[in-house]
Design a protein around this motif. Structure first.
Motif, PDB file in Angstrom:
ATOM      1  N   SER A 116      40.472 -34.787  33.661  1.00 41.70           N
ATOM      2  CA  SER A 116      41.855 -34.309  33.615  1.00 41.70           C
ATOM      3  C   SER A 116      42.238 -33.648  34.930  1.00 41.70           C
ATOM      4  O   SER A 116      42.452 -32.435  34.997  1.00 41.70           O
ATOM      5  CB  SER A 116      42.017 -33.325  32.454  1.00 41.70           C
ATOM      6  N   VAL A 117      42.321 -34.460  35.972  1.00 41.69           N
ATOM      7  CA  VAL A 117      42.723 -33.980  37.290  1.00 41.69           C
ATOM      8  C   VAL A 117      43.771 -34.944  37.839  1.00 41.69           C
ATOM      9  O   VAL A 117      43.899 -36.061  37.350  1.00 41.69           O
ATOM     10  CB  VAL A 117      41.516 -33.880  38.265  1.00 41.69           C
ATOM     11  N   PRO A 118      44.510 -34.531  38.859  1.00 40.78           N
ATOM     12  CA  PRO A 118      45.522 -35.435  39.423  1.00 40.78           C
ATOM     13  C   PRO A 118      44.890 -36.726  39.957  1.00 40.78           C
ATOM     14  O   PRO A 118      43.746 -36.718  40.429  1.00 40.78           O
ATOM     15  CB  PRO A 118      46.116 -34.616  40.570  1.00 40.78           C
ATOM     16  N   PRO A 119      45.620 -37.825  39.887  1.00 41.86           N
ATOM     17  CA  PRO A 119      45.106 -39.103  40.411  1.00 41.86           C
ATOM     18  C   PRO A 119      44.697 -38.968  41.873  1.00 41.86           C
ATOM     19  O   PRO A 119      45.362 -38.309  42.662  1.00 41.86           O
ATOM     20  CB  PRO A 119      46.302 -40.047  40.269  1.00 41.86           C
ATOM     21  N   GLY A 120      43.565 -39.590  42.212  1.00 45.59           N
ATOM     22  CA  GLY A 120      43.087 -39.577  43.588  1.00 45.59           C
ATOM     23  C   GLY A 120      42.269 -38.358  43.964  1.00 45.59           C
ATOM     24  O   GLY A 120      41.854 -38.220  45.109  1.00 45.59           O
ATOM     25  N   SER A 121      41.997 -37.478  43.007  1.00 46.22           N
ATOM     26  CA  SER A 121      41.234 -36.263  43.291  1.00 46.22           C
ATOM     27  C   SER A 121      39.801 -36.584  43.682  1.00 46.22           C
ATOM     28  O   SER A 121      39.257 -37.620  43.322  1.00 46.22           O
ATOM     29  CB  SER A 121      41.215 -35.349  42.067  1.00 46.22           C
ATOM     30  N   GLU A 122      39.205 -35.661  44.397  1.00 48.25           N
ATOM     31  CA  GLU A 122      37.783 -35.712  44.739  1.00 48.25           C
ATOM     32  C   GLU A 122      37.156 -34.413  44.237  1.00 48.25           C
ATOM     33  O   GLU A 122      36.825 -33.530  45.004  1.00 48.25           O
ATOM     34  CB  GLU A 122      37.588 -35.848  46.248  1.00 48.25           C
ATOM     35  N   SER A 123      37.013 -34.309  42.925  1.00 52.91           N
ATOM     36  CA  SER A 123      36.542 -33.062  42.332  1.00 52.91           C
ATOM     37  C   SER A 123      35.314 -33.222  41.438  1.00 52.91           C
ATOM     38  O   SER A 123      34.623 -32.252  41.178  1.00 52.91           O
ATOM     39  CB  SER A 123      37.668 -32.420  41.514  1.00 52.91           C
ATOM     40  N   HIS A 124      35.048 -34.429  40.945  1.00 53.76           N
ATOM     41  CA  HIS A 124      33.928 -34.692  40.047  1.00 53.76           C
ATOM     42  C   HIS A 124      33.082 -35.825  40.628  1.00 53.76           C
ATOM     43  O   HIS A 124      33.594 -36.922  40.846  1.00 53.76           O
ATOM     44  CB  HIS A 124      34.436 -35.114  38.666  1.00 53.76           C
ATOM     45  N   PHE A 125      31.790 -35.551  40.868  1.00 50.07           N
ATOM     46  CA  PHE A 125      30.925 -36.546  41.486  1.00 50.07           C
ATOM     47  C   PHE A 125      29.618 -36.710  40.729  1.00 50.07           C
ATOM     48  O   PHE A 125      29.154 -35.777  40.066  1.00 50.07           O
ATOM     49  CB  PHE A 125      30.601 -36.156  42.940  1.00 50.07           C
ATOM     50  N   ARG A 126      29.041 -37.878  40.849  1.00 48.02           N
ATOM     51  CA  ARG A 126      27.688 -38.180  40.383  1.00 48.02           C
ATOM     52  C   ARG A 126      26.936 -38.692  41.598  1.00 48.02           C
ATOM     53  O   ARG A 126      27.428 -39.565  42.315  1.00 48.02           O
ATOM     54  CB  ARG A 126      27.707 -39.249  39.297  1.00 48.02           C
ATOM     55  N   VAL A 127      25.757 -38.124  41.852  1.00 42.82           N
ATOM     56  CA  VAL A 127      24.936 -38.590  42.963  1.00 42.82           C
ATOM     57  C   VAL A 127      23.577 -39.045  42.449  1.00 42.82           C
ATOM     58  O   VAL A 127      23.027 -38.468  41.510  1.00 42.82           O
ATOM     59  CB  VAL A 127      24.758 -37.512  44.066  1.00 42.82           C
ATOM     60  N   LEU A 128      23.086 -40.082  43.066  1.00 43.12           N
ATOM     61  CA  LEU A 128      21.724 -40.559  42.854  1.00 43.12           C
ATOM     62  C   LEU A 128      21.050 -40.486  44.207  1.00 43.12           C
ATOM     63  O   LEU A 128      21.500 -41.113  45.174  1.00 43.12           O
ATOM     64  CB  LEU A 128      21.718 -41.994  42.337  1.00 43.12           C
ATOM     65  N   VAL A 129      19.986 -39.669  44.292  1.00 37.33           N
ATOM     66  CA  VAL A 129      19.271 -39.488  45.544  1.00 37.33           C
ATOM     67  C   VAL A 129      17.810 -39.834  45.304  1.00 37.33           C
ATOM     68  O   VAL A 129      17.172 -39.264  44.420  1.00 37.33           O
ATOM     69  CB  VAL A 129      19.368 -38.027  46.052  1.00 37.33           C
ATOM     70  N   VAL A 130      17.300 -40.785  46.088  1.00 39.39           N
ATOM     71  CA  VAL A 130      15.888 -41.156  46.029  1.00 39.39           C
ATOM     72  C   VAL A 130      15.298 -40.764  47.384  1.00 39.39           C
ATOM     73  O   VAL A 130      15.662 -41.322  48.412  1.00 39.39           O
ATOM     74  CB  VAL A 130      15.718 -42.674  45.786  1.00 39.39           C
ATOM     75  N   SER A 131      14.391 -39.780  47.353  1.00 38.33           N
ATOM     76  CA  SER A 131      13.863 -39.264  48.608  1.00 38.33           C
ATOM     77  C   SER A 131      12.390 -38.891  48.492  1.00 38.33           C
ATOM     78  O   SER A 131      11.980 -38.290  47.494  1.00 38.33           O
ATOM     79  CB  SER A 131      14.654 -38.021  49.034  1.00 38.33           C
ATOM     80  N   PRO A 132      11.606 -39.200  49.539  1.00 35.22           N
ATOM     81  CA  PRO A 132      10.217 -38.750  49.560  1.00 35.22           C
ATOM     82  C   PRO A 132      10.097 -37.224  49.604  1.00 35.22           C
ATOM     83  O   PRO A 132       9.073 -36.669  49.254  1.00 35.22           O
ATOM     84  CB  PRO A 132       9.643 -39.366  50.840  1.00 35.22           C
ATOM     85  N   ARG A 133      11.169 -36.548  50.003  1.00 38.77           N
ATOM     86  CA  ARG A 133      11.167 -35.075  50.029  1.00 38.77           C
ATOM     87  C   ARG A 133      11.015 -34.491  48.631  1.00 38.77           C
ATOM     88  O   ARG A 133      10.686 -33.323  48.480  1.00 38.77           O
ATOM     89  CB  ARG A 133      12.468 -34.538  50.648  1.00 38.77           C
ATOM     90  N   PHE A 134      11.274 -35.295  47.593  1.00 35.24           N
ATOM     91  CA  PHE A 134      11.164 -34.826  46.219  1.00 35.24           C
ATOM     92  C   PHE A 134       9.732 -34.911  45.672  1.00 35.24           C
ATOM     93  O   PHE A 134       9.454 -34.385  44.601  1.00 35.24           O
ATOM     94  CB  PHE A 134      12.098 -35.615  45.298  1.00 35.24           C
ATOM     95  N   ASP A 135       8.846 -35.588  46.403  1.00 37.30           N
ATOM     96  CA  ASP A 135       7.459 -35.717  45.937  1.00 37.30           C
ATOM     97  C   ASP A 135       6.849 -34.337  45.710  1.00 37.30           C
ATOM     98  O   ASP A 135       6.933 -33.453  46.570  1.00 37.30           O
ATOM     99  CB  ASP A 135       6.606 -36.484  46.964  1.00 37.30           C
ATOM    100  N   GLY A 136       6.246 -34.155  44.533  1.00 36.30           N
ATOM    101  CA  GLY A 136       5.586 -32.900  44.211  1.00 36.30           C
ATOM    102  C   GLY A 136       6.510 -31.785  43.757  1.00 36.30           C
ATOM    103  O   GLY A 136       6.041 -30.689  43.452  1.00 36.30           O
ATOM    104  N   LEU A 137       7.822 -32.029  43.718  1.00 36.09           N
ATOM    105  CA  LEU A 137       8.772 -30.997  43.299  1.00 36.09           C
ATOM    106  C   LEU A 137       9.198 -31.231  41.853  1.00 36.09           C
ATOM    107  O   LEU A 137       9.319 -32.366  41.398  1.00 36.09           O
ATOM    108  CB  LEU A 137      10.019 -31.015  44.189  1.00 36.09           C
TER     109      LEU A 137
END
Length: 150
Positions: A64-85
């Motif tokens: 429920s935001v005005p058309p064209g907004s940039e307020s809600h995002f989903r990210v998928l990040v695949v990184s070796p930095r996450f190993d062991g975390l």
């Protein structure tokens, strides 16, 4: 402050499935210059986490935001930095990278943070649930959008 410019929203999903396989998906790592918040998210996550795979989806049109907004995002990040975390530690890394956006114009951020091994065994992106309109009475969304435009 990073401007939250209103632009024409584009559909993110074309499937009604709860998840979709991304094994043959070619990631578009080049940020769209007409979407400054999305561009900033891509740039910061790329610089800080050096991902093997990165997806940034603007899901604002589902809320429920005005058309064209940039307020809600989903990210998928695949990184070796996450190993062991732990999952919590991974989410903290993503939140730390995007702290400026989360304080200003990003109202919601869904995070999938995977190691390359996890991604290799399950290359899927979960689909967000349908918005129930909870932000209609939340005036902070409009305030953040307004502050980002100033």
């Amino acid at each position: 402050m990073l401007p939250c410019v209103l632009r024409i929203a584009r559909p993110v999903y074309t499937s009604v499935a709860s998840t979709r396989s991304l094994a043959n998906f070619r990631t578009h790592m080049d940020p769209d210059p007409s979407r400054p918040v999305e561009r900033a998210i891509r740039t910061k996550l790329t610089n800080m986490l050096e991902p093997e795979h990165l997806e940034v989806h603007n899901e604002s049109h589902m809320h429920s935001v005005p058309p064209g907004s940039e307020s809600h995002f989903r990210v998928l990040v695949v990184s070796p930095r996450f190993d062991g975390l732990s999952l919590l530690q991974r989410h903290r890394l993503v939140n730390d990278a995007l702290s400026e956006e989360l304080k200003s114009c990003v109202h919601a951020l869904a995070i999938q943070a995977k190691t390359p091994q996890q991604w290799g065994s399950n290359p899927t992106l979960a689909k967000s649930p349908q918005c129930l309109g909870g932000s209609r009475g939340d005036h902070t969304v409009e305030e953040k959008l307004k502050a980002g435009r100033e």
